[in-house]
Design an enzyme around this catalytic site. Structure first.
Site, PDB file in Angstrom:
ATOM      1  N   ASP A 244       1.186 -11.094   6.955  1.00  0.00           N
ATOM      2  CA  ASP A 244       1.669 -10.120   5.998  1.00  0.00           C
ATOM      3  C   ASP A 244       2.831  -9.927   5.792  1.00  0.00           C
ATOM      4  O   ASP A 244       2.993  -8.761   5.262  1.00  0.00           O
ATOM      5  CB  ASP A 244       0.340  -9.267   5.088  1.00  0.00           C
ATOM      6  CG  ASP A 244      -0.238  -8.209   6.325  1.00  0.00           C
ATOM      7  OD1 ASP A 244      -0.591  -9.065   7.082  1.00  0.00           O
ATOM      8  OD2 ASP A 244       0.002  -6.803   6.105  1.00  0.00           O
TER       9      ASP A 244
ATOM     10  N   GLY B  28       0.421  -1.223  -0.045  1.00  0.00           N
ATOM     11  CA  GLY B  28      -0.189   0.061   0.094  1.00  0.00           C
ATOM     12  C   GLY B  28       1.014   1.014   0.311  1.00  0.00           C
ATOM     13  O   GLY B  28       0.386   2.170  -0.453  1.00  0.00           O
TER      14      GLY B  28
END
Length: 479
Positions: free
Chosen positions: A245, A90
């Protein structure tokens, strides 16, 4: 002047379903705050960053240093134990590779995976990541590295108004458990196999001829993860957000957000202000490591049968306990394994817990343990000194059984018990000074933490107890 020419990222070979091409968003008035000359030299880059034209703009993403556009990779994951679905890079962009290392910018702008966020990193968190990456490397713990730190006066909003920064991160690979989870939960087993084949070809080639290369890879990831978490526990490092993650396939410490090192020992210490349940407390990290490995094994089930996955996972407990025992024997100056070692360890942990004794200061003081004295410098760190005396007597007996030369033992202990760690208040002082326009403390800390086991008289004050105001510091997932 030397221009940088990166090689295309090998990850591009996988195809567009694994990543998106992105464009960095320019930052105004960039300033290079830190340059890791040691890492740079190992990658064939100049020691002197002034030899790189427009270095600040290059490492902010304002100026391209690769022939192909940056990419952001897609992954998913479990966050705080709950399936979170699609995530992805992101605020990270993979530029390319150099000397077998991937080079990534963190904070260079939005990507398709930013999830309505701005894709920026703030100066506060970037200083922490830059310093801790290199602190962990200095401690000998597998980690991503930090090459450069660039700041900009551009405003970024978190809990308050802050300024932007970009960290240049380096690693052999930024592959995460979540990359595999993404394609498993999509039901795209073709892509999952392609990703696993890619990982084996580039990072686990010694398993290509195994009976089942995927099981062999999983077994090695289990072992690497167990070793890594044993490293963390030994130095009192708390990751703070061990989501799948944020777990490296290569067993690297990755994603420095709300991390922290223990001050006073507390097995239940929570370093992440956002972790309301204590899921990622210091004492929980070994258990969470196994949970995350279970998630990875689940994702690989289309490539191996359940019994193979279970066999790989069953190695974790033994691997972790062996690795942890090895580290604590070394910290205690012991060479040989003995049946009562765990009893000796746990009694000591109970003593440290009871008095919230400073973890780093205790272990460093113990390096000077003398077989013929009361060891007052260590004893005085304890609340229950009678209990310590009883433990110290048994420790002396254990040392005597090995008959190791005391000077040799003390030297060995000094090499594994650091004097200096990146305590929260040290990072905070660097951040406060940087916000005031003085960036010298970043360089001082980087220099100090590159040699954490050495006596450095000029930095003696950095090895002391944290000040009272440090107890008020907190870090969260925005850190």
């Amino acid at each position: 002047m030397l221009s940088i020419q990166l090689h295309p990222a090998r990850f591009r070979q996988l195809g567009s379903q694994f990543y998106s091409e992105v464009v960095a968003e320019p930052l105004p008035a960039t300033q290079l705050l830190a340059w890791n000359s040691e890492l740079a030299a190992s990658m064939g880059l100049p020691l002197d960053v002034n030899q790189i034209p427009n270095a600040a703009d290059s490492f902010a993403g304002n100026q391209a240093i690769a022939a192909e556009p940056p990419i952001a990779t897609v992954y998913s994951g479990h966050q705080f134990g709950v399936w979170a679905g699609q995530l992805g890079d992101g605020r990270a962009m993979l530029l390319g590779e150099l000397a077998g290392q991937e080079i990534q910018l963190k904070g260079a702008g939005q990507t398709p995976y930013s999830r309505r966020a701005d894709g920026r990193a703030v100066l506060r968190s970037s200083i922490r990541e830059y310093l801790c990456s290199e602190a962990m490397h200095g401690l000998g713990i597998p980690t991503t590295r930090a090459l450069a730190l660039v700041a900009s006066p551009e405003t970024v909003w978190r809990e308050t108004q802050e300024t932007a920064a970009v960290v240049t991160r380096v690693a052999p690979s930024f592959l995460r458990f979540g990359h595999f989870e993404h394609f498993y939960y999509l039901g795209n087993h073709t892509a999952l196999k392609a990703l696993a084949d890619f990982a084996i070809a580039h990072y686990f080639p010694h398993h290509r001829d195994a009976a089942n290369p995927y099981q062999a890879m999983l077994s090695e990831v289990v072992a690497r993860t167990a070793e890594l978490i044993a490293d963390w526990q030994a130095v009192g490092f708390c990751h703070g957000v061990m989501n799948t993650d944020n777990m490296s396939l290569l067993g690297l410490t990755i994603d420095y957000g709300p991390f922290g090192f223990l001050d006073g020992f507390d097995a239940g210490h929570i370093c992440n202000h956002s972790d309301h349940s204590g899921r990622y407390a210091y004492g929980m990290q070994p258990e969470v490591g196994l949970f995350n490995l279970n998630c990875l094994a689940q994702a690989l089930l289309p490539l191996l049968d359940r019994d193979e996955a279970i066999a790989a996972l069953k190695q974790y407990q033994g691997e972790f306990e062996t690795a942890l025992a090895e580290r604590f024997r070394a910290k205690l100056g012991l060479v040989d394994e003995a049946p009562d070692d765990w009893q000796l360890f746990t009694r000591l942990f109970d003593l440290l817990q009871a008095g919230h004794t400073d973890w780093t200061i205790f272990w460093r003081a113990l390096c000077h343990f003398d077989m013929t004295s009361l060891n007052e410098p260590v004893r005085n760190l304890m609340v229950d000194r009678d209990a310590f005396d009883a433990w110290a007597w048994d420790y002396k007996v254990r040392l005597a059984l090995e008959g190791r030369d005391q000077a040799e033992r003390q030297t060995a202990m000094l090499a594994v018990n650091p004097k200096y760690i990146l305590r929260n208040h040290l990072a905070e002082q660097a951040i406060r000074q940087a916000n005031a326009g003085d960036f010298r403390e970043i360089t001082r800390l980087q220099t100090l933490l590159a040699r954490p086991f050495d006596e450095q008289p000029d930095f003696e004050a950095y090895a002391g107890l944290p000040p009272d105001w440090a107890t008020e510091l907190s870090v969260s997932c925005s850190s």
